[in-house]
Design an enzyme around this catalytic site. Structure first.
Site, short mmCIF file in Angstrom:
data_model
loop_
_atom_site.label_atom_id
_atom_site.label_comp_id
_atom_site.label_asym_id
_atom_site.label_seq_id
_atom_site.Cartn_x
_atom_site.Cartn_y
_atom_site.Cartn_z
N SER A 218 1.00 -1.15 -0.05
CA SER A 218 0.11 -0.07 0.05
C SER A 218 0.87 1.15 -0.04
CB SER A 218 -0.89 -0.09 1.17
OG SER A 218 -1.45 1.32 1.40
N TYR B 145 -1.90 -0.43 10.55
CA TYR B 145 -2.24 -0.69 9.01
C TYR B 145 -0.88 -0.26 8.45
CZ TYR B 145 -3.79 -0.77 4.38
OH TYR B 145 -4.00 -1.04 3.01
#
Length: 251
Positions: A141, A154
């Site tokens: 990501s 995250y």
């Protein structure tokens, strides 16, 4: 481009996973679709078959070692080999400052996003090493190259995916195995719906949310094209690359 290649895709039931499964099947690959949600995974298989492709479904929790070995074995038992592994399944966290992040929430994110990626590579690499070939694509990501506010768990998980990708690339480069990662930014998927609202409820909205540099979020199909490229021989000299597919978000 991928004629008769055997590809495992985790998180195949939706979003980038489904789009990539359909795209690679369209390029000639046979798909082993893996998802925790049986209904959505079976729907991906149906869509592939509808367009004339071949696919099977395996229900699995990617953080469970037995489940991972089961989907790897299913691929080998059904097709005899694994040419491509799109190690894609992941979750987002409930947004909160680090000190306010629940320990169980931290464990959930790390189990799926890090342990799941690790276990997938651990067992797929054993097959690919015997073959002397293979291509792995891990989904990281933009949060794997820069931190996001209220998403420390995250961000940590996706930084770990980048590290696992580079480590495996070094270790298996001499065995004919390529390992690369993609870093999507904002993508129109069920996973990212509600992210803007979640930020708002937390009292902090990053300036890029709702105002992407290209003026829009990516479509899953755009990520699927990059996955298909990295899976193919057209990317034969790429390994250990962390490819930003983010519309300039990290500039």
């Amino acid at each position: 481009m991928l004629d008769n290649k055997i590809a495992i895709v985790t998180g195949a039931g939706s979003g980038i996973g489904r789009a990539s499964s359909l795209k690679m099947a369209g390029y000639g690959a046979k798909i082993v679709a893996v998802d925790f949600n049986e209904a959505s995974g079976q729907e991906t298989v149906r869509l592939i078959q509808e367009q004339g492709g071949e696919a099977i479904f395996v229900q699995a929790d990617v953080s469970n070692s037995d489940d991972v070995q089961r989907y790897v074995n299913a691929a080998v038992d059904s097709y005899g080999r694994i040419d491509i592994f799109f190690n894609n399944a992941g979750v987002v966290q409930k947004f909160s400052k680090l000190a306010d992040t629940d320990e169980n929430e931290f464990d959930r994110v790390i189990n799926v996003n890090v342990r799941g990626v690790f276990l997938g590579m651990k067992y797929v690499l054993k097959v690919m090493e015997k073959q002397g070939s293979g291509a792995i694509i891990n989904t990281a990501s933009t949060a794997g190259v820069k931190s996001e506010h209220s998403a420390s768990a995250y961000s940590a998980s996706k930084h770990a995916v980048v590290g696992l990708t580079k480590g495996a690339a070094i270790e298996y480069v001499k065995q004919g195995i390529r390992v690369n990662g993609i870093c999507p930014g904002g993508v129109e998927t069920a996973l990212t719906k509600g992210v803007e609202q979640a930020f708002m409820s937390g009292g902090y909205v990053p300036e890029e949310v709702g105002n992407m540099r290209m003026g829009r979020y990516a479509k899953p199909d755009e990520l699927a094209e990059m996955v298909s490229f990295l899976a193919s021989d057209r990317a034969s000299y790429m390994t250990g690359s962390i490819v930003l597919v983010d519309g300039g978000l990290t500039l």
